[in-house]
Design an enzyme around this catalytic site. Structure first.
Site, PDB file in Angstrom:
ATOM      1  N   CYS A   1       1.632  -2.520  15.818  1.00 14.24           N
ATOM      2  CA  CYS A   1       1.325  -2.154  14.154  1.00 14.24           C
ATOM      3  C   CYS A   1       0.862  -3.435  13.729  1.00 14.24           C
ATOM      4  CB  CYS A   1       2.690  -1.903  13.741  1.00 14.24           C
ATOM      5  SG  CYS A   1       2.620  -1.770  12.229  1.00 14.24           S
TER       6      CYS A   1
ATOM      7  N   CYS B   1       3.760   8.379   1.246  1.00 17.24           N
ATOM      8  CA  CYS B   1       4.146   7.716   2.175  1.00 17.24           C
ATOM      9  C   CYS B   1       4.193   6.204   1.417  1.00 17.24           C
ATOM     10  CB  CYS B   1       2.977   7.353   3.383  1.00 17.24           C
ATOM     11  SG  CYS B   1       3.585   6.313   4.423  1.00 17.24           S
TER      12      CYS B   1
ATOM     13  N   CYS C   1       6.598  -6.917   7.375  1.00 11.95           N
ATOM     14  CA  CYS C   1       7.745  -6.643   8.167  1.00 11.95           C
ATOM     15  C   CYS C   1       8.197  -7.307   8.961  1.00 11.95           C
ATOM     16  CB  CYS C   1       7.176  -5.365   8.832  1.00 11.95           C
ATOM     17  SG  CYS C   1       8.407  -4.174   9.769  1.00 11.95           S
TER      18      CYS C   1
ATOM     19  N   CYS D   1       6.623  -4.817  15.790  1.00  2.36           N
ATOM     20  CA  CYS D   1       6.106  -3.994  16.839  1.00  2.36           C
ATOM     21  C   CYS D   1       4.827  -4.486  17.225  1.00  2.36           C
ATOM     22  CB  CYS D   1       6.402  -2.607  16.478  1.00  2.36           C
ATOM     23  SG  CYS D   1       7.981  -2.099  15.959  1.00  2.36           S
TER      24      CYS D   1
ATOM     25  N   CYS E   1      -1.226   5.505  10.006  1.00  2.00           N
ATOM     26  CA  CYS E   1      -0.077   4.878  10.586  1.00  2.00           C
ATOM     27  C   CYS E   1      -0.276   3.737  11.219  1.00  2.00           C
ATOM     28  CB  CYS E   1       0.616   5.966  11.662  1.00  2.00           C
ATOM     29  SG  CYS E   1       0.994   7.430  11.153  1.00  2.00           S
TER      30      CYS E   1
ATOM     31  N   GLU F   1       1.008  -1.339   0.009  1.00  2.78           N
ATOM     32  CA  GLU F   1       0.077   0.108   0.140  1.00  2.78           C
ATOM     33  C   GLU F   1       0.837   1.060  -0.114  1.00  2.78           C
ATOM     34  OE1 GLU F   1      -4.005  -1.433   2.068  1.00  2.78           O
ATOM     35  OE2 GLU F   1      -2.728  -1.073   3.447  1.00  2.78           O
TER      36      GLU F   1
HETATM   37  N1  SAH Z   1       9.455   0.526  10.108  1.00  2.00           N
HETATM   38  C1  SAH Z   1       9.585   2.160  10.022  1.00  2.00           C
HETATM   39  C2  SAH Z   1       8.796   2.655   9.340  1.00  2.00           C
HETATM   40  C3  SAH Z   1       7.092   2.659   9.696  1.00  2.00           C
HETATM   41  S1  SAH Z   1       6.704   4.237   9.621  1.00  2.00           S
HETATM   42  C4  SAH Z   1       9.516   2.319  11.470  1.00  2.00           C
HETATM   43  O1  SAH Z   1       9.331   1.849  12.471  1.00  2.00           O
HETATM   44  O2  SAH Z   1       9.782   3.710  11.750  1.00  2.00           O
HETATM   45  C5  SAH Z   1       5.275   4.108  10.594  1.00  2.00           C
HETATM   46  C6  SAH Z   1       5.210   4.676  11.744  1.00  2.00           C
HETATM   47  O3  SAH Z   1       3.876   4.492  12.543  1.00  2.00           O
HETATM   48  C7  SAH Z   1       6.248   4.312  12.800  1.00  2.00           C
HETATM   49  O4  SAH Z   1       6.711   5.295  13.664  1.00  2.00           O
HETATM   50  C8  SAH Z   1       5.099   3.224  13.637  1.00  2.00           C
HETATM   51  O5  SAH Z   1       6.013   2.771  14.905  1.00  2.00           O
HETATM   52  C9  SAH Z   1       3.871   3.808  13.558  1.00  2.00           C
HETATM   53  N2  SAH Z   1       2.862   2.945  13.987  1.00  2.00           N
HETATM   54  C10 SAH Z   1       2.715   1.758  13.709  1.00  2.00           C
HETATM   55  N3  SAH Z   1       1.621   1.135  14.124  1.00  2.00           N
HETATM   56  C11 SAH Z   1       0.728   2.221  14.475  1.00  2.00           C
HETATM   57  C12 SAH Z   1      -0.603   2.335  15.112  1.00  2.00           C
HETATM   58  N4  SAH Z   1      -1.082   1.345  15.050  1.00  2.00           N
HETATM   59  N5  SAH Z   1      -0.983   3.492  15.472  1.00  2.00           N
HETATM   60  C13 SAH Z   1      -0.092   4.550  15.286  1.00  2.00           C
HETATM   61  N6  SAH Z   1       1.062   4.760  14.888  1.00  2.00           N
HETATM   62  C14 SAH Z   1       1.624   3.289  14.459  1.00  2.00           C
END
Ligand code: SAH
Length: 369
Positions: free
Chosen positions: A121, A107, A114, A118, A341, A94
């Site tokens: 996520c 974006c 991934c 985390c 995000c 996406e």
């Molecule tokens: N893998 C990279 C790129 C992803 S950026 C990284 O971790 O930085 C996407 C951002 O959204 C990251 O800061 C991630 O931690 C955050 N994110 C992931 N899941 C989320 C959620 N459910 N709600 C809000 N932010 C989230």
């Protein structure tokens, strides 16, 4: 050598120059191709009128321009666009475009799924399938640029790119960097290096390489002010704990006094959002040129978290601001189409059919490409 045709979208300008040298062509051919493809959005060899007929025939025989296939384009009530792009028989990714008054941010995804896992996520929940190729990464920019340019109702542009879609970009360094070089190149997308941001969960060795090879803006997904909690939220912390991560952040900006690192911090109710944690965070980042970006948690399936109440986000922000940090709260955009995000999970093809607002223009664009 493999028989698969060379995909010219896999090359950054330097790679294209080398390719043309290897087939006995002059180096300026690389700039001509980059301009046609990435500045003009043209991938039909016949339209590339400044290439000799012989060269066009040769390229037609030996190379391709292969892009991800557009499955759907969805538009959110707030104007956010989300593309579901198919990259092979089993995998989709996406890409999201976020229009604002003064800028338009794309974006971009770097991997299918991934591997960082985390705990909050959605992309993590689908596991890791594979790295994207350079063509698949820059292809997202190509597709979005062309779509936005073609839309007669608007004059929207891509002014910024954030490597914040699916995947951990520094775990696909070799393919992400050439794609970013195209974003920066003045014969291609011509974005300044502060308008291209790479976000990482904290891959320390990749951060050092990036500083050497392609020093774009850096964002770091911090999410916790101490190791015990960060180990749970961002398991990569067990490999690169906070002390190492923050030392790498300092190195990243050491030679560029005007640069800052953006620290992303997802606001999880009762987990990482107390006033004491805000004070710890302020202390932790002392000495680093830092901005903070608080991200309200976007709910995802299968994770037992909720978003901090607004009053707590505000209090958290004020503590950081009083401590001297520029701190913003990210606006949640595109959540009605799961484009916010942490909500990107482009894998299952059947999902596409269930979405609302599937645009016919996706098909039109595909037919025209
Ligand atoms: N893998 C990279 C790129 C992803 S950026 C990284 O971790 O930085 C996407 C951002 O959204 C990251 O800061 C991630 O931690 C955050 N994110 C992931 N899941 C989320 C959620 N459910 N709600 C809000 N932010 C989230």
């Amino acid at each position: 050598m493999s028989d698969a045709p060379i995909n010219l979208l896999d090359f950054d300008p330097q790679g294209l120059t080398q390719y043309f040298a290897s087939v006995g062509e002059r180096p300026y051919r690389a700039t001509q191709i980059v301009k046609w493809v990435h500045q003009q959005g043209v991938i039909e060899l016949d339209a590339m009128t400044n290439l000799s007929r012989a060269l066009r025939e040769r390229l037609a025989a030996e190379t391709v321009f292969r892009l991800p296939e557009i499955m759907t384009v969805q538009e959110s009530d707030d104007g956010t666009l989300k593309w579901l792009l198919r990259v092979d028989n089993g995998n989709c990714i996406e890409t999201v475009y976020i229009p604002e008054a003064e800028r338009g941010t794309l974006c971009v995804s770097s991997q299918v799924g991934c591997a960082v896992n985390c705990s909050f996520c959605a992309t993590a929940k689908q596991g890791f399938s594979r790295n994207l190729s350079t063509a698949e990464i820059i292809g997202q920019v190509w597709i979005a640029a062309r779509h936005l340019g073609q839309n007669p109702k608007t004059h929207r542009h891509i002014t910024n790119v954030v490597m914040m879609g699916m995947g951990e970009p520094l775990m696909n360094f070799e393919r992400v960097v050439p794609a970013m070089r195209l974003m920066l190149d003045d014969s291609a997308y011509n974005l300044g290096r502060r308008r291209v941001t790479l976000s990482t969960a904290g891959m320390v060795p990749g951060m050092d390489r990036l500083r050497e090879e392609c020093p774009v803006s850096l964002a770091v997904s911090l999410h916790a002010p101490e190791d015990a909690l960060r180990d749970v939220l961002v398991p990569l912390n067990r490999t690169y704990p906070l002390a190492e991560l923050l030392a790498a952040c300092k190195r990243y900006v050491a030679d560029s006094p005007h640069d800052q690192i953006t620290f992303e911090y997802v606001m999880l109710d009762g987990v990482n959002d107390s006033p004491a944690q805000a004070r710890d965070l302020a202390k932790l980042l002392r000495g680093i040129p830092a901005k903070l970006n608080l991200i309200p948690f976007n709910p995802i399936e299968g994770a037992d978290y909720s978003c901090s109440p607004q009053s707590r986000i505000l209090e958290f922000r004020q503590i950081l601001q009083k401590a001297g940090y520029v701190t913003t709260t990210r606006k949640t955009r595109g959540d009605d189409i799961d484009a916010a995000c942490g909500q990107l999970v482009g894998k299952v093809l059947a999902r596409a059919a269930r979405h609302r607002k599937v645009h016919a223009e996706a098909t039109a664009l595909r037919a025209g490409a």
